[in-house]
Design a protein around this motif. Structure first.
Motif, PDB file in Angstrom:
ATOM      1  N   GLN A  75       0.805  -1.218   0.000  1.00  0.00           N
ATOM      2  CA  GLN A  75       0.000   0.000   0.000  1.00  0.00           C
ATOM      3  C   GLN A  75       0.837   1.266   0.000  1.00  0.00           C
ATOM      4  O   GLN A  75       0.428   2.293  -0.551  1.00  0.00           O
ATOM      5  CB  GLN A  75      -0.928   0.003   1.217  1.00  0.00           C
ATOM      6  N   LEU A  76       2.026   1.216   0.617  1.00  0.00           N
ATOM      7  CA  LEU A  76       2.869   2.398   0.664  1.00  0.00           C
ATOM      8  C   LEU A  76       3.311   2.831  -0.728  1.00  0.00           C
ATOM      9  O   LEU A  76       3.573   4.012  -0.971  1.00  0.00           O
ATOM     10  CB  LEU A  76       4.089   2.132   1.544  1.00  0.00           C
ATOM     11  N   LEU A  77       3.430   1.878  -1.647  1.00  0.00           N
ATOM     12  CA  LEU A  77       3.785   2.203  -3.028  1.00  0.00           C
ATOM     13  C   LEU A  77       2.558   2.583  -3.842  1.00  0.00           C
ATOM     14  O   LEU A  77       2.609   3.478  -4.688  1.00  0.00           O
ATOM     15  CB  LEU A  77       4.495   1.010  -3.674  1.00  0.00           C
ATOM     16  N   ILE A  78       1.453   1.882  -3.611  1.00  0.00           N
ATOM     17  CA  ILE A  78       0.248   2.096  -4.411  1.00  0.00           C
ATOM     18  C   ILE A  78      -0.298   3.513  -4.241  1.00  0.00           C
ATOM     19  O   ILE A  78      -0.705   4.164  -5.214  1.00  0.00           O
ATOM     20  CB  ILE A  78      -0.835   1.064  -4.027  1.00  0.00           C
ATOM     21  N   GLY A  79      -0.319   4.025  -3.022  1.00  0.00           N
ATOM     22  CA  GLY A  79      -0.890   5.337  -2.771  1.00  0.00           C
ATOM     23  C   GLY A  79      -0.260   6.446  -3.601  1.00  0.00           C
ATOM     24  O   GLY A  79      -0.941   7.125  -4.381  1.00  0.00           O
ATOM     25  N   PRO A  80       1.061   6.671  -3.464  1.00  0.00           N
ATOM     26  CA  PRO A  80       1.681   7.739  -4.257  1.00  0.00           C
ATOM     27  C   PRO A  80       1.657   7.473  -5.756  1.00  0.00           C
ATOM     28  O   PRO A  80       1.554   8.404  -6.550  1.00  0.00           O
ATOM     29  CB  PRO A  80       3.111   7.805  -3.719  1.00  0.00           C
ATOM     30  N   LEU A  81       1.755   6.211  -6.159  1.00  0.00           N
ATOM     31  CA  LEU A  81       1.653   5.906  -7.586  1.00  0.00           C
ATOM     32  C   LEU A  81       0.290   6.309  -8.134  1.00  0.00           C
ATOM     33  O   LEU A  81       0.173   6.825  -9.253  1.00  0.00           O
ATOM     34  CB  LEU A  81       1.902   4.418  -7.830  1.00  0.00           C
ATOM     35  N   SER A  82      -0.755   6.087  -7.340  1.00  0.00           N
ATOM     36  CA  SER A  82      -2.098   6.449  -7.807  1.00  0.00           C
ATOM     37  C   SER A  82      -2.283   7.958  -7.851  1.00  0.00           C
ATOM     38  O   SER A  82      -3.021   8.479  -8.691  1.00  0.00           O
ATOM     39  CB  SER A  82      -3.159   5.802  -6.920  1.00  0.00           C
ATOM     40  N   ASP A  83      -1.634   8.692  -6.937  1.00  0.00           N
ATOM     41  CA  ASP A  83      -1.698  10.145  -6.992  1.00  0.00           C
ATOM     42  C   ASP A  83      -0.987  10.683  -8.234  1.00  0.00           C
ATOM     43  O   ASP A  83      -1.342  11.742  -8.748  1.00  0.00           O
ATOM     44  CB  ASP A  83      -1.064  10.753  -5.734  1.00  0.00           C
ATOM     45  N   ARG A  84       0.008   9.940  -8.717  1.00  0.00           N
ATOM     46  CA  ARG A  84       0.765  10.374  -9.894  1.00  0.00           C
ATOM     47  C   ARG A  84       0.136   9.895 -11.201  1.00  0.00           C
ATOM     48  O   ARG A  84       0.025  10.645 -12.170  1.00  0.00           O
ATOM     49  CB  ARG A  84       2.213   9.839  -9.799  1.00  0.00           C
ATOM     50  N   PHE A  85      -0.301   8.635 -11.263  1.00  0.00           N
ATOM     51  CA  PHE A  85      -0.735   8.041 -12.526  1.00  0.00           C
ATOM     52  C   PHE A  85      -2.240   7.762 -12.591  1.00  0.00           C
ATOM     53  O   PHE A  85      -2.733   7.326 -13.626  1.00  0.00           O
ATOM     54  CB  PHE A  85       0.024   6.731 -12.781  1.00  0.00           C
ATOM     55  N   GLY A  86      -2.964   8.000 -11.509  1.00  0.00           N
ATOM     56  CA  GLY A  86      -4.393   7.723 -11.500  1.00  0.00           C
ATOM     57  C   GLY A  86      -4.710   6.385 -10.863  1.00  0.00           C
ATOM     58  O   GLY A  86      -3.817   5.589 -10.559  1.00  0.00           O
ATOM     59  N   ARG A  87      -5.994   6.135 -10.663  1.00  0.00           N
ATOM     60  CA  ARG A  87      -6.433   4.947  -9.924  1.00  0.00           C
ATOM     61  C   ARG A  87      -6.659   3.734 -10.825  1.00  0.00           C
ATOM     62  O   ARG A  87      -6.441   2.606 -10.432  1.00  0.00           O
ATOM     63  CB  ARG A  87      -7.747   5.246  -9.198  1.00  0.00           C
ATOM     64  N   ARG A  88      -7.134   3.975 -12.078  1.00  0.00           N
ATOM     65  CA  ARG A  88      -7.711   2.899 -12.881  1.00  0.00           C
ATOM     66  C   ARG A  88      -6.761   1.739 -13.107  1.00  0.00           C
ATOM     67  O   ARG A  88      -7.082   0.585 -12.784  1.00  0.00           O
ATOM     68  CB  ARG A  88      -8.200   3.456 -14.217  1.00  0.00           C
ATOM     69  N   TRP A  89      -5.591   2.020 -13.681  1.00  0.00           N
ATOM     70  CA  TRP A  89      -4.734   0.903 -14.081  1.00  0.00           C
ATOM     71  C   TRP A  89      -4.103   0.200 -12.886  1.00  0.00           C
ATOM     72  O   TRP A  89      -3.774  -0.987 -12.956  1.00  0.00           O
ATOM     73  CB  TRP A  89      -3.681   1.369 -15.072  1.00  0.00           C
ATOM     74  N   LEU A  90      -3.940   0.916 -11.804  1.00  0.00           N
ATOM     75  CA  LEU A  90      -3.429   0.256 -10.600  1.00  0.00           C
ATOM     76  C   LEU A  90      -4.466  -0.695 -10.023  1.00  0.00           C
ATOM     77  O   LEU A  90      -4.130  -1.805  -9.573  1.00  0.00           O
ATOM     78  CB  LEU A  90      -3.026   1.302  -9.568  1.00  0.00           C
ATOM     79  N   VAL A  91      -5.740  -0.290 -10.026  1.00  0.00           N
ATOM     80  CA  VAL A  91      -6.796  -1.189  -9.550  1.00  0.00           C
ATOM     81  C   VAL A  91      -6.890  -2.422 -10.442  1.00  0.00           C
ATOM     82  O   VAL A  91      -6.899  -3.571  -9.966  1.00  0.00           O
ATOM     83  CB  VAL A  91      -8.148  -0.463  -9.494  1.00  0.00           C
ATOM     84  N   LEU A  92      -6.946  -2.205 -11.758  1.00  0.00           N
ATOM     85  CA  LEU A  92      -7.092  -3.326 -12.690  1.00  0.00           C
ATOM     86  C   LEU A  92      -5.871  -4.236 -12.663  1.00  0.00           C
ATOM     87  O   LEU A  92      -5.993  -5.467 -12.617  1.00  0.00           O
ATOM     88  CB  LEU A  92      -7.333  -2.803 -14.104  1.00  0.00           C
ATOM     89  N   GLY A  93      -4.671  -3.647 -12.700  1.00  0.00           N
ATOM     90  CA  GLY A  93      -3.457  -4.467 -12.641  1.00  0.00           C
ATOM     91  C   GLY A  93      -3.347  -5.227 -11.339  1.00  0.00           C
ATOM     92  O   GLY A  93      -2.939  -6.396 -11.313  1.00  0.00           O
ATOM     93  N   GLY A  94      -3.712  -4.562 -10.249  1.00  0.00           N
ATOM     94  CA  GLY A  94      -3.654  -5.235  -8.949  1.00  0.00           C
ATOM     95  C   GLY A  94      -4.572  -6.434  -8.877  1.00  0.00           C
ATOM     96  O   GLY A  94      -4.203  -7.488  -8.341  1.00  0.00           O
ATOM     97  N   LEU A  95      -5.778  -6.307  -9.434  1.00  0.00           N
ATOM     98  CA  LEU A  95      -6.710  -7.430  -9.402  1.00  0.00           C
ATOM     99  C   LEU A  95      -6.227  -8.582 -10.277  1.00  0.00           C
ATOM    100  O   LEU A  95      -6.470  -9.751  -9.949  1.00  0.00           O
ATOM    101  CB  LEU A  95      -8.104  -6.958  -9.839  1.00  0.00           C
ATOM    102  N   MET A  96      -5.508  -8.281 -11.363  1.00  0.00           N
ATOM    103  CA  MET A  96      -4.944  -9.363 -12.180  1.00  0.00           C
ATOM    104  C   MET A  96      -3.812 -10.083 -11.440  1.00  0.00           C
ATOM    105  O   MET A  96      -3.705 -11.314 -11.486  1.00  0.00           O
ATOM    106  CB  MET A  96      -4.465  -8.810 -13.521  1.00  0.00           C
TER     107      MET A  96
END
Length: 416
Positions: A75-96
């Protein structure tokens, strides 16, 4: 549920809020709950898994604590990455990635490979869980945010209540390996639903680039900001007790009280009513009495439930055990949504970062709680009582000095 509109604040950088609909709530709840569901759905299968891997039921607690450690760090990586690149692809990639971890667990030939699969699961699904809160913060403000967080937190806490009953049925019908495969399929379906219904909620004009040094500095600022830290730690300590209960329950209910996996599932399902009722009451009580008072009351109630468990651990008694658990869960259901809203509301422009740090605290405490439940040199029920009492006291200490800032508007937070 009636639709609610809120106007987002230009001061904190949020976009105009959307309508709070049942479909959006269901999707946010699913994203929030899939991680806990994937953990507690396997609890009724612990005896079968222990036989297959030649370990004890209590040793299988490592399948929980390893998941929570990976979940917390990811989660420590996901949070700032989502602030930089958006939520969508992190959610979809994470679920895969999560689905891939489910396949590893389903095919695991050894206990070590099972643990590896659990780590992969956690690294993937942590994105959905942490970003469900950030997405809610993207979309809603004030009372709408509190309602969204309250109901998603209910789902996150209720999923462990329903999932063991589902897991016991799957275990009997198909075996525990198929349980992992079906959970992975559910994660993929959830991703498709998210893509179709919500998509990106953090547009490019609201994103902020974080260099590694600035990320560390931002986390440091949040971690030392009492407005964030006090409610975040209080909620996390209570969540640690909740997951300690999940980790210890197979050994207590199946081992000490001799229940069947189906009975375990039914008992867990009954707890959903308690969590649901407390979660629905929390925002209403906060509007009337103030969030700080209601959150403190929830912590005290949780402490009472843990005290009942600890006091009865010397002579295990199923009615006393269930009473203690029920009281604890009611208190947790009050403090969890209120504390979460109090921690996140002031940080709209850093919603991903704040949600990630909150998730790190919560899953770190969950990992500690499940590890202690299997490692303390005490009978399992006594160890659980010690953890619940200790966690509640720590939450009380963390929250006792908190004061609601006058600058935070809206009935979602309330005034002390």
């Amino acid at each position: 549920m009636p639709a609610t509109h809120e106007t987002a604040s230009a001061q904190d950088g949020t976009a105009p809020a959307r309508r709070l609909t049942g479909g959006t709530l269901a999707l946010l709840a699913g994203l929030s709950a899939i991680g806990t569901l994937s953990t507690t759905i396997i609890l009724p299968s612990f005896p079968a898994m222990a036989r297959d891997f030649d370990v004890t039921t209590r040793q299988l607690g490592l399948a929980l604590s390893s998941f929570f450690v990976a979940f917390a760090i990811g989660q420590l990586l996901i949070g700032p990455l989502s602030d930089r690149f958006g939520r969508r692809w992190l959610v979809l990639g994470g679920l895969m990635v999560f689905a891939a971890g489910c396949v590893v667990c389903a095919l695991a030939p050894s206990f070590a490979v099972l643990i590896l699969g659990r780590v992969v699961q956690a690294l993937g699904v942590c994105a959905a869980s942490v970003l469900s809160r950030a997405i809610a913060r993207d979309l809603f403000e004030g009372e709408a945010l509190a309602r969204a967080l309250s109901l998603t937190m209910i789902a996150m806490a209720a999923a462990p209540g329903f999932s063991p009953l589902l897991g016991s049925g799957l275990d009997v019908a198909f075996g525990w390996r198929w349980t992992f495969l079906l959970v992975g399929a559910a994660g993929l379906l959830l991703g498709l639903r998210y893509l179709a219904a919500l998509g990106e909620t953090h547009p490019p004009d609201r994103r902020s680039a974080h260099a590694p040094r600035s990320i560390a500095a931002a986390y440091g600022q949040l971690a030392t900001n009492r407005i964030f830290l006090m409610p975040a730690l209080a909620v996390s300590c209570i969540i640690g007790g909740l997951y300690a209960f999940f980790g210890a329950s197979p050994a207590v209910l199946l081992g000490v009280f001799g229940l069947t996996p189906l009975h375990l599932g039914l008992l867990f399902a009954a707890t959903v009513v308690v969590v649901f009722a407390a979660g629905l009451l929390a925002p209403r009580l906060a509007r009337r009495f103030g969030a700080r008072r209601v959150a403190l009351a929830g912590i005290v109630i949780a402490l009472g439930g843990g005290s009942i468990l600890l006091a009865s651990s010397g002579t295990p008694n199923l009615p006393l055990f269930t009473t203690g658990v029920t009281v604890f869960l009611f208190g947790m259901g009050l403090v969890n949504p209120i504390g979460t809203a109090m921690a996140l509301q002031p940080f709209g422009q850093q919603a991903g970062l704040a949600s990630a740090l909150l998730g790190f605290f919560q899953m770190g405490c969950a990992a500690l709680g499940t590890w202690l439940s299997t490692s303390l040199p005490l009978p399992t029920m006594a160890a659980l009582g010690v953890i619940l009492v200790g966690g509640s006291l720590a939450a009380l200490a963390a929250f006792a000095g908190y004061r609601v800032p006058a600058a935070i508007p809206g009935p979602a937070i309330g005034k002390a």
